[in-house]
Design a protein around this motif. Structure first.
Motif, short mmCIF file in Angstrom:
data_model
loop_
_atom_site.label_atom_id
_atom_site.label_comp_id
_atom_site.label_asym_id
_atom_site.label_seq_id
_atom_site.Cartn_x
_atom_site.Cartn_y
_atom_site.Cartn_z
N GLY A 157 0.52 -1.54 0.23
CA GLY A 157 -0.15 -0.25 0.02
C GLY A 157 0.41 1.09 -0.18
N GLY A 158 -0.04 2.17 -0.02
CA GLY A 158 0.74 3.41 0.89
C GLY A 158 1.22 3.57 2.02
N LEU A 159 0.97 2.99 2.83
CA LEU A 159 1.24 3.46 4.22
C LEU A 159 2.46 2.79 4.04
N SER A 160 3.03 1.44 3.38
CA SER A 160 4.33 0.67 3.33
C SER A 160 4.69 0.35 2.04
N SER A 161 4.52 0.53 1.23
CA SER A 161 5.10 0.54 -0.28
C SER A 161 5.77 2.00 -1.39
N ASN A 162 4.69 2.57 -1.54
CA ASN A 162 4.35 2.94 -2.19
C ASN A 162 3.13 4.90 -2.63
N HIS A 163 3.92 5.41 -2.50
CA HIS A 163 2.94 6.81 -2.60
C HIS A 163 3.60 8.17 -3.51
N PRO A 164 3.11 7.70 -4.18
CA PRO A 164 4.46 9.14 -5.03
C PRO A 164 3.48 10.22 -4.81
N GLY A 165 2.19 10.09 -4.15
CA GLY A 165 0.70 11.93 -4.62
C GLY A 165 -0.15 11.58 -5.21
N MET A 166 0.04 10.30 -6.22
CA MET A 166 -1.28 9.80 -6.72
C MET A 166 -1.27 8.61 -6.85
N ARG A 167 -1.80 7.86 -6.13
CA ARG A 167 -1.38 5.73 -5.67
C ARG A 167 -2.27 5.30 -6.43
N GLY A 168 -3.24 5.74 -7.61
CA GLY A 168 -4.16 5.32 -7.96
C GLY A 168 -4.47 4.23 -8.95
N ILE A 169 -3.27 4.52 -9.53
CA ILE A 169 -2.43 3.45 -10.70
C ILE A 169 -2.14 2.22 -10.32
N PHE A 170 -1.33 2.40 -9.05
CA PHE A 170 -1.06 1.07 -8.68
C PHE A 170 -2.10 -0.12 -7.45
N LEU A 171 -2.92 0.55 -7.69
CA LEU A 171 -4.52 -0.62 -7.41
C LEU A 171 -4.72 -1.13 -8.15
N LEU A 172 -4.80 -0.12 -9.16
CA LEU A 172 -5.19 -1.37 -10.74
C LEU A 172 -3.95 -2.33 -10.64
N ILE A 173 -2.62 -2.12 -10.47
CA ILE A 173 -1.56 -3.14 -10.85
C ILE A 173 -1.77 -4.45 -9.58
N GLU A 174 -1.50 -4.23 -8.32
CA GLU A 174 -2.32 -5.07 -7.75
C GLU A 174 -2.76 -6.23 -7.42
N ALA A 175 -4.16 -5.62 -7.86
CA ALA A 175 -5.05 -5.68 -8.83
C ALA A 175 -4.60 -7.29 -9.44
N THR A 176 -4.85 -6.22 -10.62
CA THR A 176 -4.10 -7.32 -11.22
C THR A 176 -3.30 -8.36 -11.45
N ARG A 177 -2.21 -8.19 -10.27
CA ARG A 177 -0.91 -9.38 -9.76
C ARG A 177 -2.15 -10.44 -9.36
N GLN A 178 -2.75 -9.56 -8.57
CA GLN A 178 -3.39 -10.86 -7.55
C GLN A 178 -4.13 -11.60 -8.54
N LEU A 179 -4.94 -11.23 -9.89
CA LEU A 179 -5.62 -11.81 -10.18
C LEU A 179 -5.17 -12.54 -11.38
N ARG A 180 -3.94 -12.28 -11.75
CA ARG A 180 -2.75 -12.88 -12.68
C ARG A 180 -2.44 -14.48 -12.06
N GLY A 181 -2.40 -14.15 -10.49
CA GLY A 181 -1.48 -14.94 -9.13
C GLY A 181 0.28 -15.09 -9.46
N GLN A 182 0.38 -13.49 -8.79
CA GLN A 182 1.65 -13.06 -9.25
C GLN A 182 2.21 -12.35 -7.87
N SER A 183 1.37 -11.72 -7.68
CA SER A 183 1.69 -11.02 -5.89
C SER A 183 2.19 -11.81 -4.95
N THR A 184 3.08 -10.86 -4.27
CA THR A 184 4.48 -11.57 -3.38
C THR A 184 3.67 -12.30 -2.24
N SER A 185 1.81 -11.28 -1.96
CA SER A 185 1.25 -11.79 -0.72
C SER A 185 0.45 -12.51 -1.96
#
Ligand SMILES: [Zn+2]
Lengths: 398, 137
Positions: free
Chosen positions: A339-367
């Protein structure tokens, strides 16, 4: 589950790995992310016919970005509504693809907020800059920092519903646990000189420095450099891309602002959520992974309620049950990238929400949540206790 | 001496009359003659109905703290060395909500509460305008 429209899918993603990138420009970050996200999809530079960007680069973004990249897109969308811009872009890309205007949409983001030492949350030099507006004239003199704006939501939530700092802290604890499993998040915390880079407890959050009552340091996101790109393609194109498609099955957009008799504990998610879930034909309790904009812990709590994961006012109880962690018994898992709390917040975090959700639905997340089928990416832009936007995107795998 | 606070800047035609009135320590708001609703912050049009026939009024300056936060860290030079201070939304009795500071308390961390009654206290600025702040009523 209802049969959803599957007209557009996320087929390419890339998250810029560095959170401190001195000497690199916003444009360079965007171009690198674009190239790598297209590579991820198995598409090329020439395939892009729609460009979506939140105008955070040099002036006239729609023009200057197309020129810098070397694109001649048929659709340019420079909707800039803060951190949720990328959920708006995904929503617009779906619409443009459904209309047949676009086949391959590219969303880009880049920021050097950390290297520029932008003090986004704690009273940077923004006050007194730019042309005056009614809003700037009615806010700037009183010294409301961005964090204190969110803190006012937290205070009122505590007052109305009995929510506690301990409950808010659970959100930070779960997010940090996910971050510790994500090597890029761990490196980010090192590069940004976090103290105590380890899993944290509720007590750690409560014992961290108060920044704006009732929000502690560990209730707040980091300020990093970063960027990312997302490629969204039509069904026809998605059939032949390298990765399994992640379908956009619902999208909602909304705004909210201060009103004389308004309830500050209710966010724009209360409007965008039902639209997105309605379109998708799914319920919040079916969602495996919730990527919720965690500018602050209170943002997540309020948005979970407003999206319908629990009733209004019951968010404190909801996050205290055995959920949020990717291995928890109950759905949903929350912000599995850290999240923005502990990984990545350059000001506008919205794109990372789409990216990690996609990783999860592909089976590619680190969690990785086992067999994740449905995810929500919910962006909040602006200030939760003031003017803000909400963009909700529901995602599904095949 | 801390740096001056950010001041309202002009020309800005919607809020200029509000700030002009503060020079006489008058806290002003508007109502809409078309739909009768309260309008704040000040505008030339009514955000409730789009009407353009608005009327100015003076508030009595009494209200209730809707919510607040105590700022411990603000790097802006006007606020950096103030020590903890309270920002708040106050609901005025006439029906409008404004951002402000709560002052006149010994310790903002302990002495400000949601629901507490407050009254306006003026903080004159070198620029000539006066900032409406609130203290316990
Ligand atoms: Zn009206």
């Amino acid at each position: 589950m209802a049969v959803q429209s599957r007209d557009a899918a996320i087929v390419g993603i890339y998250e810029y790995p560095r959170r401190r990138a001195p000497g690199v420009s916003v444009l360079q970050i965007k171009a690198e992310c674009a190239a790598r996200a297209l590579e991820d999809a198995g598409l090329t530079w020439k395939d892009v016919d729609g460009l979506y960007d939140a105008q955070d680069g040099p002036g006239m973004a729609g023009l200057s970005l197309a020129e810098y990249f070397g694109f001649k897109p048929k659709v340019i969308d420079t909707t800039a509504v803060g951190g949720s811009s990328y959920e708006f872009h995904a929503s617009h890309a779906l619409r443009d693809i459904q209309r047949g205007k676009v086949k391959v949409a590219l969303l880009t983001y880049g920021s050097t907020a950390a290297s520029d030492a932008r003090r986004i949350g704690t009273g940077g030099g923004m006050a007194g800059w730019g042309a005056p507006s009614p809003l700037s004239n009615m806010t700037e003199p009183w010294g409301m920092t961005l964090i204190s704006n969110y803190a006012m939501v937290a205070h009122r939530h505590m007052y109305q519903y009995g929510t506690t700092s301990e409950q808010l802290a659970r959100i930070a604890v779960a997010t940090r646990a996910h971050a510790m499993r994500n090597p890029e998040a761990v490196q980010a915390m090192k590069d940004l000189e976090f103290e105590n880079i380890r899993e944290i407890t509720v007590e750690d959050v409560l014992n961290s420095r108060m920044i704006a009552d009732p929000l502690h340091l560990l209730d707040c996101c980091m300020i990093s450099d970063g960027g990312g790109a997302v490629v969204i393609a039509s069904r026809e194109v998605a059939r032949d891309t390298r990765q399994k498609p992640v379908w956009i099955i619902g999208a909602g957009e909304a705004t909210k602002y201060v009103e004389n008799d308004g309830d500050i504990t209710v966010s724009a998610a209360a409007q965008s959520g039902p639209v997105a879930f309605g379109e998708a034909g799914v319920r919040p309790d079916e969602i495996d992974v919730a990527m919720i904009y965690d500018s602050f812990t209170i943002t997540v709590l309020v948005c979970l309620e407003d999206l319908g994961f629990c009733k209004k006012g019951e968010g404190g109880q909801f996050v205290s049950e055995d959920r949020l962690h990717f291995q928890a018994k109950l759905k949903p898992a929350l912000n599995t990238d850290g999240g923005g709390l502990s990984s990545n917040h350059p000001g506008m975090r919205g794109i990372f929400l789409l990216i990690e959700a996609t990783r999860q639905l592909r089976g590619q997340s680190t969690s990785q949540v086992p067999d994740a089928k449905l995810a929500v990416a919910h962006g909040n832009g602006g200030q939760l206790g003031g003017n803000h936007t909400a963009g909700t995107i529901i995602l599904a795998r095949d | 001496m801390p740096a001056p606070r950010p001041q309202p800047r002009f020309p800005e035609p919607d809020t200029q009359p509000f700030w002009e009135a503060t020079k006489e320590h008058r806290l002003t708001y508007q109502t809409c003659r078309t739909c009768s609703k309260v309008v704040f912050y000040p505008r030339r049009h009514c955000p409730h109905c789009g009407g353009r026939d608005l009327e100015w009024h003076d508030s009595k300056g009494f209200g209730t703290v809707y919510t607040y936060s105590v700022v411990r860290l603000n790097r802006h030079p006007a606020f950096a060395d103030l020590g903890p201070y309270a920002v708040a939304y106050v609901d005025l009795d006439e029906g409008f909500r404004m951002l402000t500071n709560i002052v006149g308390v010994a310790d903002p961390v302990k002495d400000v509460r949601i629901g507490m009654r407050v009254k306006v206290r003026w903080d004159d600025q070198e620029s000539g305008i006066s900032l409406p702040m609130f203290e316990p009523a």
